[in-house]
Design an enzyme around this catalytic site. Structure first.
Site, PDB file in Angstrom:
ATOM      1  CD  GLN A 135      -2.961  -1.334   0.509  1.00 24.91           C
ATOM      2  OE1 GLN A 135      -3.620  -0.332   0.353  1.00 24.91           O
ATOM      3  NE2 GLN A 135      -3.323  -2.490  -0.033  1.00 24.91           N
ATOM      4  CB  THR A 136       2.047   3.503   2.626  1.00 23.69           C
ATOM      5  OG1 THR A 136       0.675   3.596   2.974  1.00 23.69           O
ATOM      6  CG2 THR A 136       2.656   4.868   2.606  1.00 23.69           C
ATOM      7  CG  LEU A 137       5.233   0.921  -2.511  1.00 22.20           C
ATOM      8  CD1 LEU A 137       5.108   0.820  -4.015  1.00 22.20           C
ATOM      9  CD2 LEU A 137       6.262  -0.084  -2.023  1.00 22.20           C
ATOM     10  CD  GLN A 138       6.865   7.445  -3.177  1.00 18.61           C
ATOM     11  OE1 GLN A 138       7.928   7.908  -3.196  1.00 18.61           O
ATOM     12  NE2 GLN A 138       6.277   7.088  -4.259  1.00 18.61           N
TER      13      GLN A 138
END
Lengths: 262, 314, 223
Positions: free
Chosen positions: A31-34
């Site tokens: 989901q949150t890669l960055q």
């Protein structure tokens, strides 16, 4: 007619093109890669009768000052404040989780008290679980409150790493604010000799330094002061606090980047 | 012989508004040996009577620790209690793991009460055949809860479940005023006296058949068994001698209560009294004379014929 | 785009254990750091597992916490299921190995050290690698200063590869007495704190004998 069995029942290459097997080599779903919209440092310190936590009101989109009145201090239960740095959408997820916790806790009759160590433990399990799913909540959390009438201050990061200390800070704060706060509270127990006013002054000083040197900081922030009055917890969250007595005269001395007059 | 057509499952009411399988489950508790719980304003004490299936066999354990702050005494089907206590242990560890705090006693009992209730409303399921006295200490102080297979949970100052527990309850009702300020020692003695009142005439409390457990302020849940019980039985003997029981003690007690409209109460005392008194008490009162009660009655009489030692309830 | 790295460099400083004939020592500093930043000066890394067992796990501290909590849960169930029987250190070590190997393909990034008194009354030190390989050893160091501490222990505890000057034979290993061992621990950490920035603040020593547990604290460098 196709005469090789393995081709039976499959889409015809001459109609649909050859089979695209590229997904088999792709990375796992995450989901949150960055982080995208982010809040910067959260800082906190203990004093003899409680805890002070501060976080500014800026939500940045990269280097853009995207939202300038983002509240990053969440009051949970009656005597705990959680300060959140990092991704703002994940902050909102944590806000919702905390809301859900408050609601499910209120079902029990009589309700058990929900204290800072309880919330700290719960949030740590959530952060560690999410990192273990390779789907982290991209935040750094500062939890302030009380444990058996004593001030309690803890830190959690997006990996589930956690520790308690009399002064904690996330992000740039760990380089810029911690040295200022540790002048008063270096190790556990030092807070006994620090008054509420001293602690608030130190936090304000640290927020000023952060605004001077952290390009993602704002001079408007929220300040939570948690203290015990006659054995009862008292939570005061001051909003729209300003960094006062700013002095930018030294800015002229800084050379090497930005617009230069000469 | 008459067959009760409303007791085959837990999802059918009888025309009189009863669910017989649930009532039979409550019977299973009364087949089990007695357990007593009492609270003061600082502690909870559980005492229970253990039974052995055979002279050479081991005694079935009656008290189980859930965690340092909680434990329970059972009456009825011990395997059912094992399932429930393992559930509570998981729950307690989960609470510790997630929230870094002990499980609240009311939350614990509510959880198993919900499990028990769902068994009374789903086809093909069997209610738990066990009653529990859950003793615990949490931030709100000491607590004693009674759990029943019907899904009911009630908090008590003192309570007793199991065979002939009415005698213990009578003792508790007469003395409960003094429990609140009792020392732990006095509380245990009260518990033992109440438990002793449940015994038939030819039985005594011994270090083999008596279990004691305490929990409370600064006291982790501790079970005393075997040698550790001996000093308490000595104290019991030195403080109070066992009164001579009347021949028909149990039937009289029921009459004293006057409120024993529940057929099941009669049944249990009959069952137990096979050892001492005659089971004339099985005469049902007017309310119980309905047709759909008849079967419950006859099953009780059937139980009277069995050897009390052969029962699986403890 | 770089992948999210689930491992971090947050950890306790270092830890060290020595087994004696009738004692076992486990020591660790109380500094918790992330990279070159000191997070906390008072974070004990010695976990009391009950039954006279103590554990440190150096490496990634979030994994270390999870491992300790898992182990505590396992031990609780062991007590529930075995009538509160005391868990022997050999069984506890095997359980630790099962937990570590259970995460073979997403390992706990830790190097645990466990101490306790063995069934025969001797002090026991068990050490593990992140995947669960483990062994009983006379001494072991782990953490940021393990490279500094371990050779010192090899030299002073096991007399590894030393010859007796009189006979020319390999020097025989003596059973250390408790005081010598504690002094060794203190010296080892004083030295480690001197050269390793992640080590310092306070030294916590747990001393296990047949009489029970003793905890001692000593100041270390605090810079």
């Amino acid at each position: 007619m196709q005469h090789t069995q393995e081709k039976w029942g499959r889409p015809r290459d001459d109609v649909y093109g050859p089979y695209d097997a590229s997904y088999l080599n792709s990375e796992p779903r995450t989901q949150t890669l960055q982080p995208t919209v982010t809040g910067t440092s959260v800082i906190g310190m203990k004093f003899n009768n409680g805890v002070v936590i501060a976080a500014d009101n800026l939500a940045s989109y990269g280097s853009l000052r995207r939202f300038i009145d983002q509240e990053r201090l969440i009051k949970v239960g009656s005597e705990t404040v959680v300060g959140v740095g990092g991704d703002v959408s994940d902050l909102q997820t944590i806000e919702e989780i905390m809301e859900g916790l408050e609601i499910s806790e209120s079902y029990d009759e009589p309700a058990q008290s929900l204290t800072a160590p309880n919330i700290h433990s719960y949030l740590q399990r959530i952060m560690y679980k999410r990192r273990s799913k390779l789907d982290p909540l991209w935040n750094a959390l500062v939890i302030g409150g009380f444990k058996n009438d004593e001030p309690y201050l803890a830190f959690i990061d997006l990996l589930g790493t956690t520790y308690t200390a009399p002064a904690v800070a996330s992000g740039f704060g760990s380089y810029l604010a911690i040295p200022i706060l540790r002048k008063l509270v270096d190790r556990e127990g030092d807070q006994q000799n620090v008054s509420k006013e001293q602690a608030v002054d130190a936090i304000k000083e640290a927020m000023k330094v952060l605004f001077y040197r952290d390009g993602r900081a704002l001079d408007k922030y929220s300040l939570a002061i948690l203290s015990k009055k006659d054995g009862k917890p008292d939570v005061e969250i001051l909003k729209d606090v300003r960094v006062e007595n700013q002095n930018w005269s030294m800015a002229k001395q800084i050379k090497g980047f930005g617009t230069q007059d000469e | 012989m008459f067959r009760n057509s409303y007791d085959n499952d837990t999802v059918t009411f009888s025309p009189t508004g009863r669910i017989f399988q649930v009532e039979y489950a409550l019977e299973a508790i009364k087949q089990g040996s007695a357990a007593v719980g009492i609270t003061s304003d600082t502690h909870v004490v559980l005492v229970a009577l253990k039974r052995n299936a055979e002279e050479l066999g081991s005694y079935q354990r009656k008290i189980t620790r859930i965690d340092d702050n909680m434990g329970l005494a059972l009456a009825g089907l011990a395997p059912d209690a094992r399932l429930l206590s393992n559930h509570l242990r998981s729950l307690s560890m989960r609470q510790q793991f997630l929230f870094d705090r002990p499980l609240a006693v009311n939350a614990a009992v509510a959880s198993i009460a919900d499990k028990a209730q769902s068994n009374t409303q789903q086809y093909g399921r069997r209610p738990y055949g066990v009653g529990l006295l859950v003793a615990g200490y949490d931030e709100k102080g000491p607590h004693l809860f009674e759990f029943l297979p019907s899904g009911s949970m009630l908090e008590y100052v003192g309570s007793a479940i199991g065979a002939r527990s009415q005698a213990a309850r009578t003792y508790l009702e007469r003395n409960f005023d003094s429990f609140e300020k009792c020392s732990l020692e006095q509380l245990i003695i009260h518990g033992l006296v109440a438990l002793r009142d449940t015994l038939p005439q030819d039985k005594e409390l011994t270090f083999q058949n008596t279990s004691i457990a305490v929990v409370g302020k600064d006291t982790k849940f501790t079970i005393l068994e075997d040698d550790a019980v001996v000093p308490w039985l000595d104290k019991l003997d030195s403080t109070s001698r066992r009164p001579q029981r009347r021949e028909t003690a149990n039937t009289n007690e029921n009459n004293e209560e006057g409120e024993t409209t529940d057929i099941t109460e009669d049944m249990v005392d009959n069952t137990e009294s096979t050892e001492s008194t005659n089971s004339t008490g099985s005469v049902t009162n007017a309310e119980n004379a309905e047709d759909d009660n008849a079967n419950a009655n006859s099953s009780a009489e059937g139980d009277n014929e069995t050897d009390p030692n052969d029962r699986m309830e403890d | 785009m770089s992948r999210f790295n689930p491992y971090g460099d947050s950890s306790g400083g270092s830890s060290l254990a020595i087994a004696g004939a009738d004692f076992a020592i486990l020591a660790g500093d109380t500094r918790h750091s992330t990279g070159f930043s000191i997070d906390s000066r008072d974070q004990s890394q010695i976990a009391d597992l009950g039954d006279g067992l103590f554990l440190t796990s150096n490496g990634f501290s979030a994994d270390a916490k999870q491992l300790v909590d898992d182990l505590r849960t396992q031990i609780k169930w062991y007590h529930h299921n075995n009538n509160d029987h005391k868990l022997s250190i050999s069984a506890a070590a095997r359980t630790t190995m099962m937990l570590l190997y259970g995460k073979r393909f997403f390992p706990y990034y830790v190097n645990p050290i466990m101490i306790g008194m063995a069934d025969d009354g001797t002090g026991a030190v068990y050490s593990f690698d992140p995947l669960g390989s483990y062994d009983r050893e006379p001494s072991r160091a782990a953490g940021h200063a393990s490279e500094l501490l371990m050779p010192f222990l090899d030299n002073q505890v096991t007399f590894a590869n030393q010859l007796d000057p009189q006979t020319g034979e390999p020097r025989k290993r003596l059973d250390l007495d408790l005081q010598t061992a504690v002094d060794l621990v203190k010296d080892a950490f004083t030295g480690a704190a001197e050269r390793q920035v992640q080590v310092g603040d306070t030294l916590e020593i747990v001393i296990l004998t047949k009489d029970g547990v003793d905890r001692q604290y000593y100041d270390l460098r605090r810079d």
